[in-house]
Write a protein that holds these residues in place. Structure first.
Motif, PDB file in Angstrom:
ATOM      1  N   MET A 191     130.624  69.933  29.708  1.00 32.44           N
ATOM      2  CA  MET A 191     131.505  69.053  30.465  1.00 32.44           C
ATOM      3  C   MET A 191     132.636  68.544  29.570  1.00 32.44           C
ATOM      4  O   MET A 191     133.798  68.450  29.997  1.00 32.44           O
ATOM      5  CB  MET A 191     130.703  67.871  31.026  1.00 32.44           C
ATOM      6  N   ALA A 192     132.285  68.224  28.329  1.00 28.55           N
ATOM      7  CA  ALA A 192     133.302  67.764  27.377  1.00 28.55           C
ATOM      8  C   ALA A 192     134.276  68.881  27.022  1.00 28.55           C
ATOM      9  O   ALA A 192     135.474  68.634  26.811  1.00 28.55           O
ATOM     10  CB  ALA A 192     132.615  67.242  26.113  1.00 28.55           C
ATOM     11  N   MET A 193     133.782  70.110  26.975  1.00 28.27           N
ATOM     12  CA  MET A 193     134.668  71.247  26.730  1.00 28.27           C
ATOM     13  C   MET A 193     135.679  71.393  27.861  1.00 28.27           C
ATOM     14  O   MET A 193     136.837  71.782  27.638  1.00 28.27           O
ATOM     15  CB  MET A 193     133.854  72.535  26.569  1.00 28.27           C
ATOM     16  N   LEU A 194     135.263  71.067  29.084  1.00 24.85           N
ATOM     17  CA  LEU A 194     136.198  71.091  30.211  1.00 24.85           C
ATOM     18  C   LEU A 194     137.337  70.104  29.982  1.00 24.85           C
ATOM     19  O   LEU A 194     138.507  70.397  30.281  1.00 24.85           O
ATOM     20  CB  LEU A 194     135.465  70.726  31.506  1.00 24.85           C
ATOM     21  N   MET A 195     137.006  68.937  29.439  1.00 25.85           N
ATOM     22  CA  MET A 195     138.025  67.926  29.154  1.00 25.85           C
ATOM     23  C   MET A 195     138.950  68.395  28.031  1.00 25.85           C
ATOM     24  O   MET A 195     140.177  68.288  28.127  1.00 25.85           O
ATOM     25  CB  MET A 195     137.349  66.611  28.748  1.00 25.85           C
ATOM     26  N   ALA A 196     138.355  68.922  26.959  1.00 21.03           N
ATOM     27  CA  ALA A 196     139.138  69.327  25.783  1.00 21.03           C
ATOM     28  C   ALA A 196     140.065  70.496  26.096  1.00 21.03           C
ATOM     29  O   ALA A 196     141.248  70.483  25.750  1.00 21.03           O
ATOM     30  CB  ALA A 196     138.190  69.685  24.638  1.00 21.03           C
TER      31      ALA A 196
END
Length: 285
Positions: free
Chosen positions: A166-171
Motif C-alpha cells: 500500500m505504501a508502494m502505491l503512495m510512493a
C-alpha cells in the motif's frame, strides 16, 4: 506562525494513521490506556515527521524552486530563512525528546531508525530508481511496527506485507505525479525522474494494486475467525481501485495524499471501512 505550520506539512500527517493499525486489528480500541498510548505516539510521530520535512526542505530548497507547487513552500519562496528553519528544528527536537520520555527504549529505537531511514532518503536514496520508493514504503512499515511495540501487541505478517505494498502505491504515485506535473523540468527537480516513465510506473502501480488486495484478502481469510470480516475486503478493493482511478486521471498537480483526502467517495470508503471493521472486531468473537 502560518509559515512554520506550513513547514510542518499538515496534509502529510494523514500518513501517521498507520500507527493506529495495531490498535485496531488487535481489538484494543476499547482499552483506555492503550488508546492514550497510541494517541500520544501519533502526536510523537507528527513531531518526528515534521522534523524530517523541515530537514528535507532545507536540503531541497534550491530544487524545490523548479517545482510548480513546492516553490511556494516557506523556505523555497523565501518566507522563512534557513536560520529560522534551524531554530524551529531545534524547538521541535526538544519537544520530541520530552515526548520520548513516555515511551520505552525499544519504541524510541524504532523511531530513531525511522529518522535515519528518512534522512538517508533525503541525502542519498532518493536519487536511486525503485530504491527511493522502497525507502519511503519502509517509513510506513515502521509506523505499524512501532504502534504494535508501544501497546505490546503482535501485528500480523500479512498486515505488514499489505502495508508495504500500500505504501508502494503512495510512493510510486508520488513519482508519477511529479513526472506529469514537472514535464521537462523533472530532471532539474530530481535526476532520477528521467529514469522513470509513466508506462513503467503504471505497470509497477498495477502490480502493487494486485499485491495489496491479495495480501489483505489473505489476512482476512487466515487471521480472522469470523467470515463477516471478508466484507472489509470490498472497501479495500474499492479504495485501492478508486485511488488508482484518481491517480491515472490526475494532471499531476496533486500528490497522492491530497488525492485521497480531497476525494469524497474515497474518504467515505475509508470511513465505512473503519466503522465496519471496528463493529466486526468489537462485537463478533
Amino acid at each position: 506562525m502560518k509559515n512554520y505550520i506550513a513547514l510542518m506539512r499538515p496534509k502529510q500527517w494523514i500518513k501517521n494513521v498507520f500507527v493506529l493499525a495495531s490498535l485496531l486489528f488487535s481489538k484494543n480500541f476499547l482499552i483506555g490506556h492503550k488508546i492514550w498510548t497510541i494517541v500520544l505516539l501519533t502526536g510523537y510521530f507528527i513531531i518526528i515527521s515534521s522534523i524530517i520535512y523541515v530537514f528535507n526542505d532545507m536540503v531541497d530548497v534550491d530544487k524545490d524552486r523548479y517545482h510548480p507547487k513546492k516553490k511556494y513552500r516557506p523556505l523555497a519562496c523565501g518566507a522563512l530563512t534557513k536560520k529560522q528553519a534551524i531554530i524551529f528544528l531545534v524547538v521541535l527536537g526538544i519537544i520530541a525528546m520530552m515526548v520520548s520520555l513516555f515511551f520505552e527504549p525499544l519504541v524510541n529505537g524504532i523511531i530513531l531508525i525511522y529518522m535515519i531511514n528518512n534522512i538517508g532518503y533525503s541525502l542519498i536514496f532518493k536519487h536511486y530508481v525503485i530504491i527511493d520508493a522502497i525507502i519511503i514504503a519502509m517509513g510506513f512499515l515502521l509506523r505499524v511496527v512501532v504502534g504494535a511495540l508501544a501497546i505490546h501487541e503482535h501485528v500480523s505478517s500479512w498486515i505488514l506485507i499489505c502495508t508495504f505494498f500500500m505504501a508502494m502505491l503512495m510512493a510510486l504515485g508520488k513519482r508519477r505525479s511529479e513526472i506529469i506535473c514537472l514535464e521537462e523540468k523533472a530532471n532539474a527537480h530530481r535526476k532520477n525522474l528521467q529514469l522513470y516513465s509513466i508506462q513503467v510506473l503504471d505497470y509497477m502501480l498495477l502490480i502493487c494494486v494486485a499485491c495489496t488486495i491479495m495480501t489483505y484478502s489473505l489476512y482476512s481469510i487466515l487471521e480472522q475467525q469470523s467470515q463477516l470480516f471478508l466484507i472489509t475486503i470490498l472497501f479495500v478493493f474499492y479504495g485501492v481501485i478508486r485511488y488508482i482511478f484518481l491517480l491515472f486521471n490526475s494532471d499531476g498537480s496533486k500528490m497522492p495524499e491530497e488525492l485521497i483526502i480531497e476525494d469524497q467517495p474515497l474518504v467515505m470508503a475509508i470511513a465505512c471501512y473503519g466503522l465496519v471493521t471496528i463493529g466486526i472486531l468489537a462485537f463478533i468473537p
